[in-house]
Motif scaffolding. Structure first.
Motif, PDB file in Angstrom:
ATOM      1  N   PRO A 131      43.954  59.688  75.277  1.00 33.40           N
ATOM      2  CA  PRO A 131      43.982  59.984  73.839  1.00 33.40           C
ATOM      3  C   PRO A 131      42.970  61.043  73.413  1.00 33.40           C
ATOM      4  O   PRO A 131      43.277  61.894  72.579  1.00 33.40           O
ATOM      5  CB  PRO A 131      43.670  58.629  73.190  1.00 33.40           C
ATOM      6  CG  PRO A 131      44.084  57.617  74.203  1.00 33.40           C
ATOM      7  CD  PRO A 131      43.805  58.235  75.537  1.00 33.40           C
ATOM      8  N   SER A 132      41.751  61.005  73.967  1.00 32.81           N
ATOM      9  CA  SER A 132      40.734  61.969  73.549  1.00 32.81           C
ATOM     10  C   SER A 132      41.098  63.385  73.977  1.00 32.81           C
ATOM     11  O   SER A 132      40.740  64.356  73.299  1.00 32.81           O
ATOM     12  CB  SER A 132      39.362  61.587  74.114  1.00 32.81           C
ATOM     13  OG  SER A 132      39.386  61.547  75.525  1.00 32.81           O
ATOM     14  N   VAL A 133      41.809  63.521  75.094  1.00 31.29           N
ATOM     15  CA  VAL A 133      42.271  64.849  75.516  1.00 31.29           C
ATOM     16  C   VAL A 133      43.341  65.348  74.552  1.00 31.29           C
ATOM     17  O   VAL A 133      43.334  66.519  74.143  1.00 31.29           O
ATOM     18  CB  VAL A 133      42.823  64.806  76.955  1.00 31.29           C
ATOM     19  CG1 VAL A 133      43.396  66.164  77.352  1.00 31.29           C
ATOM     20  CG2 VAL A 133      41.732  64.391  77.932  1.00 31.29           C
ATOM     21  N   ARG A 134      44.257  64.468  74.165  1.00 33.34           N
ATOM     22  CA  ARG A 134      45.306  64.867  73.227  1.00 33.34           C
ATOM     23  C   ARG A 134      44.715  65.317  71.897  1.00 33.34           C
ATOM     24  O   ARG A 134      45.141  66.319  71.321  1.00 33.34           O
ATOM     25  CB  ARG A 134      46.285  63.703  73.015  1.00 33.34           C
ATOM     26  CG  ARG A 134      46.998  63.259  74.289  1.00 33.34           C
ATOM     27  CD  ARG A 134      48.160  62.359  73.991  1.00 33.34           C
ATOM     28  NE  ARG A 134      47.797  61.074  73.413  1.00 33.34           N
ATOM     29  CZ  ARG A 134      47.606  59.955  74.100  1.00 33.34           C
ATOM     30  NH1 ARG A 134      47.706  59.971  75.428  1.00 33.34           N
ATOM     31  NH2 ARG A 134      47.318  58.820  73.483  1.00 33.34           N
ATOM     32  N   GLU A 135      43.734  64.576  71.410  1.00 31.28           N
ATOM     33  CA  GLU A 135      43.122  64.944  70.127  1.00 31.28           C
ATOM     34  C   GLU A 135      42.338  66.249  70.248  1.00 31.28           C
ATOM     35  O   GLU A 135      42.351  67.086  69.334  1.00 31.28           O
ATOM     36  CB  GLU A 135      42.200  63.819  69.641  1.00 31.28           C
ATOM     37  CG  GLU A 135      41.464  64.139  68.353  1.00 31.28           C
ATOM     38  CD  GLU A 135      42.393  64.546  67.221  1.00 31.28           C
ATOM     39  OE1 GLU A 135      42.031  65.462  66.473  1.00 31.28           O
ATOM     40  OE2 GLU A 135      43.475  63.947  67.077  1.00 31.28           O
ATOM     41  N   ALA A 136      41.645  66.451  71.372  1.00 31.25           N
ATOM     42  CA  ALA A 136      40.920  67.701  71.578  1.00 31.25           C
ATOM     43  C   ALA A 136      41.878  68.888  71.624  1.00 31.25           C
ATOM     44  O   ALA A 136      41.570  69.982  71.130  1.00 31.25           O
ATOM     45  CB  ALA A 136      40.092  67.636  72.867  1.00 31.25           C
ATOM     46  N   ALA A 137      43.059  68.694  72.218  1.00 32.30           N
ATOM     47  CA  ALA A 137      44.066  69.761  72.251  1.00 32.30           C
ATOM     48  C   ALA A 137      44.531  70.098  70.843  1.00 32.30           C
ATOM     49  O   ALA A 137      44.677  71.269  70.481  1.00 32.30           O
ATOM     50  CB  ALA A 137      45.253  69.341  73.123  1.00 32.30           C
ATOM     51  N   ALA A 138      44.776  69.066  70.029  1.00 29.43           N
ATOM     52  CA  ALA A 138      45.206  69.307  68.652  1.00 29.43           C
ATOM     53  C   ALA A 138      44.119  70.038  67.861  1.00 29.43           C
ATOM     54  O   ALA A 138      44.413  70.952  67.080  1.00 29.43           O
ATOM     55  CB  ALA A 138      45.557  67.981  67.982  1.00 29.43           C
ATOM     56  N   ALA A 139      42.849  69.637  68.064  1.00 31.37           N
ATOM     57  CA  ALA A 139      41.750  70.295  67.354  1.00 31.37           C
ATOM     58  C   ALA A 139      41.631  71.768  67.771  1.00 31.37           C
ATOM     59  O   ALA A 139      41.357  72.636  66.942  1.00 31.37           O
ATOM     60  CB  ALA A 139      40.434  69.558  67.633  1.00 31.37           C
ATOM     61  N   ALA A 140      41.835  72.046  69.064  1.00 37.87           N
ATOM     62  CA  ALA A 140      41.773  73.437  69.536  1.00 37.87           C
ATOM     63  C   ALA A 140      42.905  74.262  68.926  1.00 37.87           C
ATOM     64  O   ALA A 140      42.711  75.426  68.544  1.00 37.87           O
ATOM     65  CB  ALA A 140      41.840  73.470  71.062  1.00 37.87           C
ATOM     66  N   LEU A 141      44.092  73.674  68.828  1.00 36.64           N
ATOM     67  CA  LEU A 141      45.220  74.393  68.228  1.00 36.64           C
ATOM     68  C   LEU A 141      44.992  74.628  66.742  1.00 36.64           C
ATOM     69  O   LEU A 141      45.435  75.652  66.195  1.00 36.64           O
ATOM     70  CB  LEU A 141      46.516  73.622  68.462  1.00 36.64           C
ATOM     71  CG  LEU A 141      47.017  73.647  69.915  1.00 36.64           C
ATOM     72  CD1 LEU A 141      48.174  72.673  70.101  1.00 36.64           C
ATOM     73  CD2 LEU A 141      47.430  75.064  70.336  1.00 36.64           C
ATOM     74  N   GLU A 142      44.294  73.728  66.082  1.00 35.48           N
ATOM     75  CA  GLU A 142      43.953  73.956  64.676  1.00 35.48           C
ATOM     76  C   GLU A 142      43.053  75.186  64.534  1.00 35.48           C
ATOM     77  O   GLU A 142      43.234  75.994  63.619  1.00 35.48           O
ATOM     78  CB  GLU A 142      43.262  72.719  64.100  1.00 35.48           C
ATOM     79  CG  GLU A 142      44.207  71.576  63.801  1.00 35.48           C
ATOM     80  CD  GLU A 142      43.509  70.377  63.198  1.00 35.48           C
ATOM     81  OE1 GLU A 142      44.093  69.737  62.307  1.00 35.48           O
ATOM     82  OE2 GLU A 142      42.369  70.078  63.610  1.00 35.48           O
ATOM     83  N   GLN A 143      42.082  75.312  65.440  1.00 34.02           N
ATOM     84  CA  GLN A 143      41.215  76.498  65.397  1.00 34.02           C
ATOM     85  C   GLN A 143      42.002  77.763  65.731  1.00 34.02           C
ATOM     86  O   GLN A 143      41.801  78.817  65.119  1.00 34.02           O
ATOM     87  CB  GLN A 143      40.049  76.331  66.372  1.00 34.02           C
ATOM     88  CG  GLN A 143      38.974  75.363  65.909  1.00 34.02           C
ATOM     89  CD  GLN A 143      38.245  75.856  64.677  1.00 34.02           C
ATOM     90  OE1 GLN A 143      38.184  77.052  64.398  1.00 34.02           O
ATOM     91  NE2 GLN A 143      37.678  74.928  63.921  1.00 34.02           N
ATOM     92  N   ALA A 144      42.928  77.666  66.691  1.00 34.73           N
ATOM     93  CA  ALA A 144      43.758  78.826  67.027  1.00 34.73           C
ATOM     94  C   ALA A 144      44.625  79.231  65.840  1.00 34.73           C
ATOM     95  O   ALA A 144      44.804  80.421  65.562  1.00 34.73           O
ATOM     96  CB  ALA A 144      44.633  78.505  68.235  1.00 34.73           C
ATOM     97  N   HIS A 145      45.145  78.262  65.124  1.00 36.48           N
ATOM     98  CA  HIS A 145      45.975  78.547  63.947  1.00 36.48           C
ATOM     99  C   HIS A 145      45.169  79.245  62.863  1.00 36.48           C
ATOM    100  O   HIS A 145      45.685  80.116  62.146  1.00 36.48           O
ATOM    101  CB  HIS A 145      46.579  77.246  63.416  1.00 36.48           C
ATOM    102  CG  HIS A 145      47.513  77.436  62.263  1.00 36.48           C
ATOM    103  ND1 HIS A 145      47.187  77.073  60.979  1.00 36.48           N
ATOM    104  CD2 HIS A 145      48.764  77.989  62.194  1.00 36.48           C
ATOM    105  CE1 HIS A 145      48.198  77.367  60.167  1.00 36.48           C
ATOM    106  NE2 HIS A 145      49.157  77.919  60.879  1.00 36.48           N
ATOM    107  N   ARG A 146      43.897  78.871  62.746  1.00 34.94           N
ATOM    108  CA  ARG A 146      43.027  79.539  61.774  1.00 34.94           C
ATOM    109  C   ARG A 146      42.903  81.026  62.075  1.00 34.94           C
ATOM    110  O   ARG A 146      42.772  81.856  61.174  1.00 34.94           O
ATOM    111  CB  ARG A 146      41.634  78.881  61.792  1.00 34.94           C
ATOM    112  CG  ARG A 146      40.661  79.408  60.742  1.00 34.94           C
ATOM    113  CD  ARG A 146      39.364  78.630  60.794  1.00 34.94           C
ATOM    114  NE  ARG A 146      38.640  78.870  62.023  1.00 34.94           N
ATOM    115  CZ  ARG A 146      37.808  79.899  62.208  1.00 34.94           C
ATOM    116  NH1 ARG A 146      37.612  80.779  61.250  1.00 34.94           N
ATOM    117  NH2 ARG A 146      37.187  80.049  63.357  1.00 34.94           N
TER     118      ARG A 146
END
Length: 310
Positions: free
Chosen positions: A191-206
């Protein structure tokens, strides 16, 4: 003038002797001696701040093997001191990083939280102060599919913090080639890897705007997982896949039911760590449209290895 030259020579000779002792102790079979070497190296850096560029080769000789030490105190001390050298020397330290990257990737997965945190700090500092983010993240790419899930999580946290340290749309960020390996980790077993991936994609989207959503929609992800990340990034219905997504089949669960990620990252340890170094307020960047255009045009051969090649 001759006196000053003589004093300078004696001082350099004394520096050389002290560094030689530190390097020798760092290779000792005694863990206490190796830890003492790290402490002595820390003292040396504090006392000889103006001569760090000259001392860097010897210090790296002492610190590099310490990254693979069995004693966590030795490892953490070495990571902290390398971070200090990166902060003090900046781009001057770049030539000495070549032998650091491989053991650093392994330390990103250390069982000790303190060691992992210092490894993340060092990787972020190197990618923002010593070398270009593209170069640093390329060196860290083995972390995306590492067998140790902690390495995968920490690599994603480095990516998110590195992107977060730059203004939106800043040039030179390796976004497109990293979309695919990051998106694939949305389906990781941890789960923590999945959430870290989502957080990284949020920064990429920014940085790149809605052009990222189009690439994500072409990644081979389970429909519920894809729908959730597109919603989290603000995508509309036109950017979501049509097969099996429009309704039913656990559509409301998203990553919460399929992968264990809630619709918000507010309570997530991974997301909070990734956001611990947000971009400086008031720093303006290109518009979302400009960022998206730059993202779509950039990446070169990376586009095939990114989401577009999925």
């Amino acid at each position: 003038r001759e006196l000053r030259a003589t004093v300078g020579q004696r001082r350099r000779h004394g520096m050389g002797d002290a560094l030689a002792v530190i390097v020798a102790a760092s290779h000792s079979k005694d863990a206490r001696e190796r830890y003492r070497a790290i402490q002595d190296a820390q003292d040396y850096v504090q006392e000889h701040g103006s001569e760090l560029a000259e001392a860097a080769p010897a210090l790296v000789d002492a610190l590099q093997p310490a990254l693979a030490d069995a004693n966590p105190k030795v490892v953490q001390g070495a990571l902290e001191l390398l971070g200090t050298l990166v902060e003090r020397l900046g781009e001057e330290f770049a030539p000495y990083l070549s032998g650091v990257w491989a053991p650093l990737v392994e330390r990103l997965g250390d069982a000790k939280t303190g060691v992992r945190d210092r490894a993340i700090d060092l990787a972020v500092a190197a990618s923002t102060l010593s070398v270009l983010p593209a170069e640093a993240l390329e060196q860290l790419r083995p972390g995306f599919d590492h067998r140790n899930w902690r390495v995968r999580e920490s690599t994603l946290l480095v990516l998110a913090r590195t992107l977060g340290a730059h203004a939106a749309g800043a040039p030179g960020l390796p976004l497109k080639p990293l979309v695919l390996p990051t998106a694939k980790l949305l389906e990781d077993g941890q789960p923590s890897v999945r959430e870290a991936a989502a957080a990284a994609l949020e920064q990429a989207h920014r940085h790149c705007g809605d052009a990222l959503l189009s690439d994500l929609s072409r990644v081979e992800l389970r429909p519920a997982v894809l729908r959730h990340i597109l919603t989290r990034l603000g995508g509309d219905d036109e950017q979501r896949p049509g097969d099996g997504v429009a309704g039913g089949g656990g559509a409301s669960g998203g990553l919460s039911s399929v992968s264990g990620i809630g619709s918000s990252s507010a309570g997530s340890g991974a997301a909070s760590r990734a956001a611990s170094h947000p971009p400086s307020p008031g720093v303006s960047g290109p518009s979302a449209r400009t960022a998206a255009s730059r993202y779509a045009a950039g990446g070169g051969g990376g586009a095939g290895g990114g989401a577009g090649g999925g």
